[in-house]
Design an enzyme around this catalytic site. Structure first.
Site, PDB file in Angstrom:
ATOM      1  N   HIS A 360       0.808  -1.236   0.000  1.00 27.82           N
ATOM      2  CA  HIS A 360       0.000   0.000   0.000  1.00 27.82           C
ATOM      3  C   HIS A 360       0.832   1.274   0.000  1.00 27.82           C
ATOM      4  O   HIS A 360       0.265   2.349   0.199  1.00 27.82           O
ATOM      5  CB  HIS A 360      -0.922   0.042   1.219  1.00 27.82           C
ATOM      6  CG  HIS A 360      -1.948  -1.035   1.255  1.00 27.82           C
ATOM      7  ND1 HIS A 360      -3.223  -0.857   0.758  1.00 27.82           N
ATOM      8  CD2 HIS A 360      -1.895  -2.299   1.704  1.00 27.82           C
ATOM      9  CE1 HIS A 360      -3.913  -1.974   0.930  1.00 27.82           C
ATOM     10  NE2 HIS A 360      -3.130  -2.868   1.502  1.00 27.82           N
ATOM     11  N   LYS A 551      -8.542  13.757   4.801  1.00 25.32           N
ATOM     12  CA  LYS A 551      -7.655  12.582   4.753  1.00 25.32           C
ATOM     13  C   LYS A 551      -6.624  12.759   5.848  1.00 25.32           C
ATOM     14  O   LYS A 551      -6.538  13.826   6.446  1.00 25.32           O
ATOM     15  CB  LYS A 551      -6.980  12.462   3.383  1.00 25.32           C
ATOM     16  CG  LYS A 551      -6.300  13.758   2.911  1.00 25.32           C
ATOM     17  CD  LYS A 551      -5.698  13.611   1.520  1.00 25.32           C
ATOM     18  CE  LYS A 551      -6.688  13.753   0.388  1.00 25.32           C
ATOM     19  NZ  LYS A 551      -6.706  12.625  -0.537  1.00 25.32           N
ATOM     20  N   ARG A 552      -5.831  11.724   6.126  1.00 22.03           N
ATOM     21  CA  ARG A 552      -4.759  11.890   7.093  1.00 22.03           C
ATOM     22  C   ARG A 552      -3.841  13.043   6.673  1.00 22.03           C
ATOM     23  O   ARG A 552      -3.671  13.302   5.469  1.00 22.03           O
ATOM     24  CB  ARG A 552      -3.965  10.588   7.217  1.00 22.03           C
ATOM     25  CG  ARG A 552      -4.725   9.488   7.935  1.00 22.03           C
ATOM     26  CD  ARG A 552      -5.103   9.918   9.344  1.00 22.03           C
ATOM     27  NE  ARG A 552      -3.935  10.027  10.176  1.00 22.03           N
ATOM     28  CZ  ARG A 552      -3.495   9.078  11.008  1.00 22.03           C
ATOM     29  NH1 ARG A 552      -4.183   7.958  11.131  1.00 22.03           N
ATOM     30  NH2 ARG A 552      -2.417   9.245  11.708  1.00 22.03           N
ATOM     31  N   LYS A 557       0.603  14.448   0.908  1.00 22.33           N
ATOM     32  CA  LYS A 557      -0.768  14.695   0.470  1.00 22.33           C
ATOM     33  C   LYS A 557      -1.012  16.183   0.195  1.00 22.33           C
ATOM     34  O   LYS A 557      -2.017  16.557  -0.389  1.00 22.33           O
ATOM     35  CB  LYS A 557      -1.757  14.179   1.511  1.00 22.33           C
ATOM     36  CG  LYS A 557      -1.719  12.651   1.678  1.00 22.33           C
ATOM     37  CD  LYS A 557      -2.685  12.196   2.774  1.00 22.33           C
ATOM     38  CE  LYS A 557      -2.572  10.719   3.095  1.00 22.33           C
ATOM     39  NZ  LYS A 557      -3.222   9.840   2.102  1.00 22.33           N
ATOM     40  N   LYS A 663     -14.943   7.861  -3.303  1.00 19.33           N
ATOM     41  CA  LYS A 663     -16.193   8.162  -2.584  1.00 19.33           C
ATOM     42  C   LYS A 663     -16.773   9.491  -3.061  1.00 19.33           C
ATOM     43  O   LYS A 663     -17.981   9.622  -3.275  1.00 19.33           O
ATOM     44  CB  LYS A 663     -15.940   8.197  -1.070  1.00 19.33           C
ATOM     45  CG  LYS A 663     -15.520   6.842  -0.509  1.00 19.33           C
ATOM     46  CD  LYS A 663     -14.878   6.931   0.877  1.00 19.33           C
ATOM     47  CE  LYS A 663     -14.102   5.647   1.162  1.00 19.33           C
ATOM     48  NZ  LYS A 663     -13.183   5.773   2.313  1.00 19.33           N
TER      49      LYS A 663
HETATM   50  C1  26Q Z   1       3.458   0.727  10.480  1.00 18.83           C
HETATM   51  C2  26Q Z   1       4.332   0.430  11.503  1.00 18.83           C
HETATM   52  C3  26Q Z   1       4.093   0.857  12.794  1.00 18.83           C
HETATM   53  C4  26Q Z   1       2.943   1.573  13.047  1.00 18.83           C
HETATM   54  C5  26Q Z   1       2.065   1.850  12.020  1.00 18.83           C
HETATM   55  C6  26Q Z   1       2.323   1.440  10.738  1.00 18.83           C
HETATM   56  C7  26Q Z   1       1.388   1.770   9.640  1.00 18.83           C
HETATM   57  C8  26Q Z   1       0.012   1.784   9.869  1.00 18.83           C
HETATM   58  C9  26Q Z   1      -0.875   2.102   8.863  1.00 18.83           C
HETATM   59  C10 26Q Z   1       1.819   2.074   8.357  1.00 18.83           C
HETATM   60  C11 26Q Z   1       0.924   2.370   7.357  1.00 18.83           C
HETATM   61  C12 26Q Z   1      -0.434   2.384   7.599  1.00 18.83           C
HETATM   62  C13 26Q Z   1      -1.445   2.724   6.587  1.00 18.83           C
HETATM   63  C14 26Q Z   1      -1.203   2.977   5.333  1.00 18.83           C
HETATM   64  C15 26Q Z   1      -2.263   3.373   4.427  1.00 18.83           C
HETATM   65  O1  26Q Z   1      -3.394   3.626   4.825  1.00 18.83           O
HETATM   66  N1  26Q Z   1      -1.987   3.461   3.124  1.00 18.83           N
HETATM   67  C16 26Q Z   1      -3.002   3.857   2.164  1.00 18.83           C
HETATM   68  O2  26Q Z   1      -3.654   2.676   1.711  1.00 18.83           O
HETATM   69  C17 26Q Z   1      -4.772   3.008   0.909  1.00 18.83           C
HETATM   70  C18 26Q Z   1      -5.482   1.705   0.571  1.00 18.83           C
HETATM   71  O3  26Q Z   1      -4.737   0.971  -0.346  1.00 18.83           O
HETATM   72  C19 26Q Z   1      -4.338   3.762  -0.322  1.00 18.83           C
HETATM   73  O4  26Q Z   1      -5.492   4.163  -1.028  1.00 18.83           O
HETATM   74  C20 26Q Z   1      -3.525   4.998   0.058  1.00 18.83           C
HETATM   75  O5  26Q Z   1      -3.014   5.605  -1.108  1.00 18.83           O
HETATM   76  C21 26Q Z   1      -2.399   4.598   0.992  1.00 18.83           C
HETATM   77  O6  26Q Z   1      -1.712   5.752   1.453  1.00 18.83           O
END
Ligand code: 26Q
Length: 821
Positions: A360, A551-552, A557, A663
């Site tokens: 991702h 968004k985050r 972004k 969305k």
């Molecule tokens: C990793 C290690 C330690 C703590 C947290 C994490 C962590 C947690 C969540 C790293 C990444 C995430 C989330 C990533 C994410 O949401 N990526 C998004 O995924 C979407 C679905 O595929 C995409 O549409 C977005 O482009 C992408 O940014």
């Protein structure tokens, strides 16, 4: 949308159940809305129990392959509205509430959002579950039942404050604790090799600290099909044996303290949406989920008649949602080798025929690495297994590219250095039969960049699966006005088959449709304005253009680009340049990771700019701005129906896909966006005339990098230099000198990876085009219709069909039945 329900001559099962819940199951003398919500939710769950059971039975009895979706995050949001929609119980629910003189909508608001995820990746998992159930696929979601979900966000003096999200406080009516599925997960200890009487070598992992994984099951109803899948969430608890051992040593206090240690594992969701590397507790969470879920799958399989462990892969696919559960590669090997006595070759064959990995992110800082040292302590047996996997893998690489030692170092699962690390993405690739990206550009960048060596070795492993979102929650449920109009004009079938919306393309000259479409949008904007008023005390006028970015918060972004543009508009109004000015309301929302300083400064800037904009009476007719606190799934359900312009403005090549973009499009917003992620595919579907495209492409960004000269770009743009001068003058922070210096410096930095200055002018021009287009209401509405019409490709049903056909190769119950007869 609503199929007519027969008039209720007597009270319906749901009605009776609600009465029963209130009389016999709640111990309350005063009925408040929360109590009514709990009763209704429990009653709805009761209605689906029979179908849930029969789905489980048929999933077991049919010879179909089963799929497990492993994810550290499931961002479910609220469940009541979705369940009522999918079970077609809206009318009955309304009837059931009549005696209590409270509106269903009010009762729904009582439900706490289940925020067990950060953002896109977690919400994608939730949309996928809805589609799997709707397509009647035998898919189980496995995740963690965090005691505390995503923090709730508020502002103090414009700065983000985080508060714990105690979402289970009132109890969770949707879950059922299923203790018969408990398994034990082991940590720490040491590995003792042994040779048995037959001369077989094996490994005993001994002296471990054991934790109990307790299953909580949540029903996932498909859309009006009687199919109910399961989301199984694990909670960590102390094991009895452990309590007993400590107790026998006479240390009661110790025993209770140890209990806390075990329960810490599932206490809280990590609130980072890019990795915060190396945190031991996070690895414990990842292993806890992986081990509990894999044991559960093996137990379930082996409990079937005539189950043969060697056939496991023929009956299962396991999808890893990013590398977060990728320790599963080593854990599945361990279970097959050490617990089920298979040979390495057998175990490896099964593992690599079962696991599939979805990536991702392209951001290098988000790629997970774990120190070898940490594994050696916490998961000593897994470290051995990973070393063995790596040795065999590197042998393969050496055979394919003899003498290429650099390549060996590049591709090794172990990154050497002063602190050797395990590269989890590489472990996932080597241990999986499928690796996919989440949008066409993203997959292409993976295979030509980050994973190019692996792509050269195994081109057939790699594939693309562009993300999608569920049209149930993201259209039928959140936008009932538009849904009703679509029912009339398209027919109700669009809810299951979103591609039917293309018939709207033939109706874009239909004056009646255009006026109704516009009315729907205006009513939805009034709802959104109400939300903004209540949460931000800012008045949004539905006659103005609603320009939204939620968004985050992350530098890539580029919320900052948006804020700079607002400041530019503010300056235009201050200077009286208001000819042909399209009045607009700008809405921002999103959380910053608590440790991400720059993201927090961006929030502060947005809040301060909003303050200046909203407190200047001269702005009122032209410009308003709000930052919505605590953006979450439920907020998006009000936001996306009421948006005119959707901001998708990441630096090209950085946003893997995006799903908010889908969305908004589905709900008839136009996109202003860069050539990035799924924006590209949205643009393909809707055409350049119905999309405000701007900015450098991914390849151009890379080419520009060595020569990037932001200060030159700033000098040559009067708009941008004006904006930066205003910020630097302290106009937005009169009483807090210097607080935006970092932001200004970042924009001026020749090494700014996000290249704001490179895209600012193009962005401003695109905003001018959007503003001008908005003044022609009829034409704008036609473009809006075309966006919804073209959104069928972004239904998660379409995405899941491709996962099913191209990765899992499973079939729905119906196809199987048809084939067998
Ligand atoms: C990793 C290690 C330690 C703590 C947290 C994490 C962590 C947690 C969540 C790293 C990444 C995430 C989330 C990533 C994410 O949401 N990526 C998004 O995924 C979407 C679905 O595929 C995409 O549409 C977005 O482009 C992408 O940014």
């Amino acid at each position: 949308m609503k199929t007519p329900t027969p008039l209720l001559s007597e009270s319906s099962p749901l009605q009776q159940s609600v009465e029963r819940q209130i009389r016999y199951c709640l111990s309350r003398d005063q009925l408040d809305q929360q109590a009514i919500y709990q009763s209704l939710a429990l009653s709805v769950k009761e209605q689906l129990m029979d179908d849930w059971r029969s789905t489980r039975t048929s999933n077991m009895s049919f010879k179909q392959k089963r799929v497990a979706y492993l994810s550290l995050e499931f961002l479910m949001g609220r469940s009541l509205g979705n369940a009522l929609l999918n079970l077609n119980l809206d009318a009955e629910a309304n009837a059931a509430l009549r005696p209590y003189a409270v509106a269903l909508e009010q009762v729904q608001q009582q439900e706490h959002d289940a925020g067990l995820g950060n953002g896109g990746l977690g919400r994608l998992a939730a949309c996928f579950l809805d589609s799997c159930a709707t397509l009647e696929l035998p898919v189980v979601g496995y995740g963690i039942r965090y005691e505390y979900g995503m923090f709730s966000q508020s502002f103090m003096d414009g700065y983000q404050q985080e508060k714990p999200d105690n979402w289970l406080q009132e109890g969770n009516p949707w879950e059922i604790k299923t203790p018969h599925h408990d398994v034990v997960v082991k940590f720490f200890g040491e590995v003792k090799p042994f040779t048995d009487q037959q001369g077989h070598c094996g490994h005993n992992w001994v002296g471990t600290e054991n934790v109990r994984a307790v299953a909580y099951d949540v029903p996932i109803p498909g859309y009006r099909n009687g199919h109910i899948n399961t989301l199984r969430l694990w909670r960590s608890e102390a094991t009895d044996e452990f309590n007993l051992a400590s107790f026998n040593q006479g240390s009661y206090i110790d025993a209770v303290a140890r209990k806390n240690l075990a329960e810490q594992i599932t206490m809280v969701l990590y609130p980072n949406d890019a990795s915060e590397n190396g945190k031991e507790l996070r690895l414990r969470q990842q292993y806890f989920l992986s081990s509990a879920s894999l044991q559960d799958l093996l137990n379930g399989y082996l409990s079937r008649d005539n189950a043969d462990i060697r056939q496991f892969a023929a009956h299962h696919s396991i999808q890893l949602n990013d590398t977060h559960p990728s320790v599963s590669v080593a854990e599945l090997m361990r279970l097959l080798l050490d617990e089920h006595q298979l040979s390495w070759e057998q175990a490896w064959q099964i593992t690599t025929a079962t696991l599939a990995y979805t990536n991702h992110t392209l951001l290098p800082e988000a790629l997970e690495r774990w120190p070898v040292r940490l594994f050696a302590q916490m998961l000593p047996r897994h470290l051995q297994i990973i070393y063995e996997i790596n040795a065999r893998f590197l042998e393969l690489v050496a055979q394919r590219w003899p003498g290429d030692t650099q390549r060996l170092a590049r591709m090794s699962i172990i990154e050497e250095g002063p602190e050797p690390q395990i590269r989890m993405a590489y472990l996932a690739i080597v241990g999986s039969f499928s690796v996919n990206g989440v949008a066409a550009l993203h997959t292409q960048l993976l295979t030509s960049g980050l994973f190019q060596d692996f792509y050269a070795l195994w081109p057939d492993k790699f594939n693309n699966k562009t993300n999608g979102v569920t049209p149930r929650r993201w259209l039928a449920d959140c936008n009932p006005r538009l849904a009703a109009l679509l029912d009339q004009r398209v027919g109700e079938g669009w809810v299951r088959d979103l591609s039917r919306l293309t018939v709207l393309n033939a109706l874009t000259e239909d004056a009646d449709l255009i006026s109704h479409w516009h009315e729907v949008k205006q009513a939805n904007k009034a709802d959104l304005a109400q939300l903004v008023q209540a949460r931000c005390q800012v008045t949004f006028d539905p006659a103005m253009m609603f320009d939204v970015q939620v968004k985050r918060i992350h530098e890539y972004k580029r919320q900052l680009l948006n804020i700079l543009h607002v400041i530019h508009l503010y300056q235009q109004v201050l200077q009286g340049n208001v000819d042909n000015f399209t009045p607009r309301c700008v809405l921002l929302g999103g959380k910053a990771a608590p440790g991400y300083g720059m993201a927090k400064q961006i929030i502060k800037l947005a809040n301060n700019v909003a303050y200046m904009v909203n407190h200047n009476p001269a702005m009122q007719p032209y410009l308003r701005m709000a930052y919505l606190p605590d953006y979450n799934v439920s907020a998006m359900e009000v936001i996306c129906p009421g948006t005119d312009l959707s901001e998708q403005i990441s630096t090209a090549g950085k946003e893997a896909s995006g799903t908010g973009n889908m969305k908004f499009m589905m709900n008839g917003a136009l996109t202003i966006g860069t050539f990035d992620g799924a924006n590209i595919e949205i643009l393909e579907e809707v055409g350049e005339d119905n999309f405000f495209l701007f900015g450098l492409r991914a390849a151009e960004i890379e080419q520009l990098k060595p020569h990037y000269d932001p200060q030159q770009l700033i000098r040559s743009s009067t708009a941008l230099s004006g904006v930066l001068q205003l910020i630097e003058s302290g106009h937005f922070n009169l009483h807090e000198p210097g607080i935006f210096n970092d932001i200004v410096a970042a924009i001026n930095d020749a090494n700014d990876p996000w290249m704001l200055a490179a895209d600012f002018e193009a962005y401003r021009q695109a905003q001018l085009r959007a503003a001008q287009a908005y003044r022609d209401t009829k034409h704008w509405t036609q473009m809006s219709i075309r966006n919804t019409a073209a959104s069928g490709r972004f239904s998660s049903d379409a995405t899941i069909s491709r996962y099913q056909q191209e990765i899992w190769k499973t079939q729905s119950r119906h196809t199987l039945v048809k084939q067998e007869s």
